[in-house]
Scaffold this motif. Sequence first.
Motif, PDB file in Angstrom:
ATOM      1  N   UNK A   4      45.544  30.935  44.512  1.00  0.00           N
ATOM      2  CA  UNK A   4      44.579  32.046  44.447  1.00  0.00           C
ATOM      3  C   UNK A   4      45.258  33.299  43.916  1.00  0.00           C
ATOM      4  N   UNK A   5      44.464  34.152  43.290  1.00  0.00           N
ATOM      5  CA  UNK A   5      44.953  35.420  42.764  1.00  0.00           C
ATOM      6  C   UNK A   5      44.221  36.573  43.450  1.00  0.00           C
ATOM      7  N   UNK A   6      44.709  37.764  43.251  1.00  0.00           N
ATOM      8  CA  UNK A   6      44.062  38.942  43.826  1.00  0.00           C
ATOM      9  C   UNK A   6      42.667  39.101  43.221  1.00  0.00           C
ATOM     10  N   UNK A   7      41.682  39.319  44.087  1.00  0.00           N
ATOM     11  CA  UNK A   7      40.297  39.419  43.639  1.00  0.00           C
ATOM     12  C   UNK A   7      40.036  40.671  42.816  1.00  0.00           C
ATOM     13  N   UNK A   8      38.864  40.679  42.188  1.00  0.00           N
ATOM     14  CA  UNK A   8      38.476  41.788  41.325  1.00  0.00           C
ATOM     15  C   UNK A   8      36.990  42.062  41.509  1.00  0.00           C
ATOM     16  N   UNK A   9      36.646  43.338  41.691  1.00  0.00           N
ATOM     17  CA  UNK A   9      35.234  43.728  41.787  1.00  0.00           C
ATOM     18  C   UNK A   9      34.843  44.418  40.484  1.00  0.00           C
ATOM     19  N   UNK A  10      33.720  43.987  39.929  1.00  0.00           N
ATOM     20  CA  UNK A  10      33.175  44.641  38.735  1.00  0.00           C
ATOM     21  C   UNK A  10      31.741  45.048  39.034  1.00  0.00           C
ATOM     22  N   UNK A  11      31.417  46.312  38.768  1.00  0.00           N
ATOM     23  CA  UNK A  11      30.092  46.826  39.092  1.00  0.00           C
ATOM     24  C   UNK A  11      29.228  46.917  37.850  1.00  0.00           C
ATOM     25  N   UNK A  12      28.090  46.265  37.886  1.00  0.00           N
ATOM     26  CA  UNK A  12      27.080  46.385  36.847  1.00  0.00           C
ATOM     27  C   UNK A  12      26.067  47.440  37.285  1.00  0.00           C
ATOM     28  N   UNK A  13      25.078  47.688  36.446  1.00  0.00           N
ATOM     29  CA  UNK A  13      24.108  48.725  36.781  1.00  0.00           C
ATOM     30  C   UNK A  13      23.264  48.353  37.990  1.00  0.00           C
ATOM     31  N   UNK A  14      23.135  47.049  38.273  1.00  0.00           N
ATOM     32  CA  UNK A  14      22.218  46.642  39.332  1.00  0.00           C
ATOM     33  C   UNK A  14      22.839  45.752  40.398  1.00  0.00           C
ATOM     34  N   UNK A  15      24.144  45.443  40.301  1.00  0.00           N
ATOM     35  CA  UNK A  15      24.792  44.694  41.380  1.00  0.00           C
ATOM     36  C   UNK A  15      26.311  44.753  41.212  1.00  0.00           C
ATOM     37  N   UNK A  16      27.010  44.400  42.308  1.00  0.00           N
ATOM     38  CA  UNK A  16      28.465  44.274  42.294  1.00  0.00           C
ATOM     39  C   UNK A  16      28.810  42.793  42.114  1.00  0.00           C
TER      40      UNK A  16
END
Length: 356
Positions: free
Chosen positions: A287-299
């Motif tokens: 496993x690798x370190x997670x990543x959050x990406x935010x779109x206009x209507x959800x994460x």
Amino acid sequence: MSPDAFAAAVVAWYQEHGRKDLPWQQNVSPYRVWVSEIMLQQTQVSTVLDYFARFMQALPDVQALAAAPLDEVLHLWTGLGYYTRARNLHKTAQQVCESYQGEFPRSAEDLATLPGIGPSTAGAIASLSMGLRAPILDGNVKRVLARCSALGSYPGGSQASKQLWQLAELLTPQQDVAQYTQAMMDLGATLCTRKQPECSRCPVQKGCLAYQTEQQHLLPVARPRKVMPERRVSMPLLVDLSGSVLLYQRPSTGLWGGLWSLPELGDISQLDSLLQQHQLTVEQQQPLIGLRHTFSHFHLEIEPWLVRVKSSTALAVAENNWLWYNPYNPPRLGLAAPIKELIERTLIQSPAGDRQ
């Protein structure tokens, strides 16, 4: 202030204080203004500068853009986000070449019929590059007019937007339209900012109801807050012995449309079927370190995995929309920014990504 006095004050301010050295203000053409306006949608000027320079160097006119492969356009766009803008650029360039003999139509109404060009962008192209009288209502101008009129509702609402368009139409002058249009955008970008507006330097403070009633820090009314939902996916980086990563091209419509991406799994337990599809076996998995990406209507919560693989075949891929991507000598493809980040930090920057 009367409309004439408002426009005169704005233009006079621009002549002394406005921005005149932006790259799309040099060698002005409908093509250059159009590309800059599309790039500037939901993106800061400082971010756009380098992208605009690279784009113009690679695709200097509408004919070059129309003839370019979509992958090249998306590659030049990688990192700017909102990739529908890039796909619509490509479509519009082809339409301009096919239907208008390579010349942009000379009215805001006709410009607004082209893919990705709304009324405000059409007005900007018509006024800035053609000198035609056409109102605009981008985010900066919307903020200026919302404060000047002390608009009591969120400017993005349909009724509020209609009111602001009426005001924009009323205030747009017959003369000096290009300077007025640029001035209004500059005013919102440099003085009438979202936070801490510099009202003492504003050329239209006498006509601003928000200033007169000391509401400039309360207006415009903020967008109603809503809880952003989350979506979780697992994304394996399937890496072969040479260090190449298996990517697939997403459908042309929808999220990251037309871009190359890592495979998406509901859970890493679904990895086996993906390996079987491409006749791969696992050498190592972590496993690798997670990543959050935010779109206009959800994460989007991305759970990445580094999966080193080998194959008994010549590492062919199952379908045409899959390829082995060499991050050390990358082809010119459109990658979503989070995918590019995951590949670079895992295989280029991290010791864990060293080639075996």
